[in-house]
Design a protein around this motif. Structure first.
Motif, mmCIF file in Angstrom:
data_model
loop_
_atom_site.group_PDB
_atom_site.id
_atom_site.type_symbol
_atom_site.label_atom_id
_atom_site.label_comp_id
_atom_site.label_asym_id
_atom_site.label_seq_id
_atom_site.Cartn_x
_atom_site.Cartn_y
_atom_site.Cartn_z
ATOM 1 N N ALA A 74 15.718 5.828 -31.213
ATOM 2 C CA ALA A 74 15.748 7.262 -31.519
ATOM 3 C C ALA A 74 14.401 7.723 -32.055
ATOM 4 O O ALA A 74 13.897 8.780 -31.662
ATOM 5 N N LEU A 75 13.812 6.944 -32.930
ATOM 6 C CA LEU A 75 12.508 7.309 -33.500
ATOM 7 C C LEU A 75 11.419 7.288 -32.432
ATOM 8 O O LEU A 75 10.538 8.145 -32.414
ATOM 9 N N ILE B 60 8.883 11.833 -40.318
ATOM 10 C CA ILE B 60 9.997 10.937 -40.651
ATOM 11 C C ILE B 60 9.478 9.635 -41.262
ATOM 12 O O ILE B 60 10.013 9.147 -42.257
ATOM 13 N N GLU B 61 8.438 9.069 -40.689
ATOM 14 C CA GLU B 61 7.881 7.818 -41.224
ATOM 15 C C GLU B 61 7.372 8.005 -42.647
ATOM 16 O O GLU B 61 7.641 7.185 -43.519
ATOM 17 N N GLU B 62 6.626 9.074 -42.862
ATOM 18 C CA GLU B 62 6.063 9.317 -44.199
ATOM 19 C C GLU B 62 7.143 9.649 -45.219
ATOM 20 O O GLU B 62 7.125 9.145 -46.339
ATOM 21 N N LYS B 63 8.080 10.494 -44.831
ATOM 22 C CA LYS B 63 9.083 10.985 -45.782
ATOM 23 C C LYS B 63 10.205 9.976 -46.028
ATOM 24 O O LYS B 63 10.623 9.787 -47.170
ATOM 25 N N LYS C 112 10.413 19.116 -39.527
ATOM 26 C CA LYS C 112 11.285 18.147 -40.191
ATOM 27 C C LYS C 112 12.738 18.390 -39.781
ATOM 28 O O LYS C 112 13.463 17.454 -39.446
ATOM 29 N N LYS C 113 13.150 19.644 -39.780
ATOM 30 C CA LYS C 113 14.516 19.995 -39.381
ATOM 31 C C LYS C 113 14.768 19.590 -37.930
ATOM 32 O O LYS C 113 15.796 18.994 -37.607
ATOM 33 N N GLU C 114 13.822 19.910 -37.056
ATOM 34 C CA GLU C 114 13.952 19.543 -35.647
ATOM 35 C C GLU C 114 14.055 18.028 -35.486
ATOM 36 O O GLU C 114 14.878 17.535 -34.712
ATOM 37 N N ALA C 115 13.241 17.299 -36.222
ATOM 38 C CA ALA C 115 13.256 15.830 -36.139
ATOM 39 C C ALA C 115 14.601 15.266 -36.581
ATOM 40 O O ALA C 115 15.165 14.386 -35.931
ATOM 41 N N THR D 269 21.214 13.751 -32.991
ATOM 42 C CA THR D 269 21.687 13.856 -31.615
ATOM 43 C C THR D 269 21.538 12.520 -30.882
ATOM 44 O O THR D 269 22.471 12.060 -30.225
ATOM 45 N N ALA D 270 20.391 11.895 -31.014
ATOM 46 C CA ALA D 270 20.127 10.623 -30.335
ATOM 47 C C ALA D 270 21.096 9.522 -30.802
ATOM 48 O O ALA D 270 21.484 8.671 -30.009
#
Length: 130
Positions: free
Chosen positions: A73-74, A86-89, A116-119, A125-126
């Motif tokens: 997914a990532l 995502i990786e940083e947060k 961030k929201k989209e990610a 979803t994935a």
């Protein structure tokens, strides 16, 4: 938006953004440990050792599946900026504030929170969470 698309969207249940964010954050936090568990298992197999520590639960297959699916997914559902957020947060070993992430990435506050929201929704979803 066409009438057909609007009609299709009206059948979808509304998604609670807060619940989605919490669920994805929880899975990403667990993913850090799962990633280590999978690597440790590989290391044990390479050394020919079956078990080093006492096993309290038989969740090995589930852990491997979850780690693999989150990794996929990532890798495939996010663009470069979303992945870095995502990786940083969520995947950093230290606690990071949002402001530090968006300043480091050169984003405005609004751009950052939108990405961030989209990610988070892409990951949900994935993974079949929504």
């Amino acid at each position: 938006m066409s009438a057909q698309i609007q009609e299709q969207l009206s059948f979808l249940q509304p998604v609670n953004e807060t619940e989605v964010r919490k669920a994805v954050a929880k899975e990403l936090k667990e993913y850090k440990a799962l990633r280590v568990a999978v690597k440790n298992k590989q290391e044990l197999q390479e050394k020919g050792i079956s078990q080093l520590f006492p096993r309290l639960q038989q969740t090995e297959t589930i852990s491997e599946l979850k780690a693999g699916q989150i990794e996929r997914a990532l890798q495939y559902s996010l663009d470069e900026v979303e992945r870095r957020i995502i990786e940083e947060k969520y995947l950093s070993t230290t606690r990071v504030k949002d402001i530090n992430v968006y300043l480091e990435l050169g984003l405005t506050k609004d751009q950052y929170y939108l990405k961030k929201k989209e990610a988070i929704f892409q990951i949900a979803t994935a993974l079949g969470m929504i």
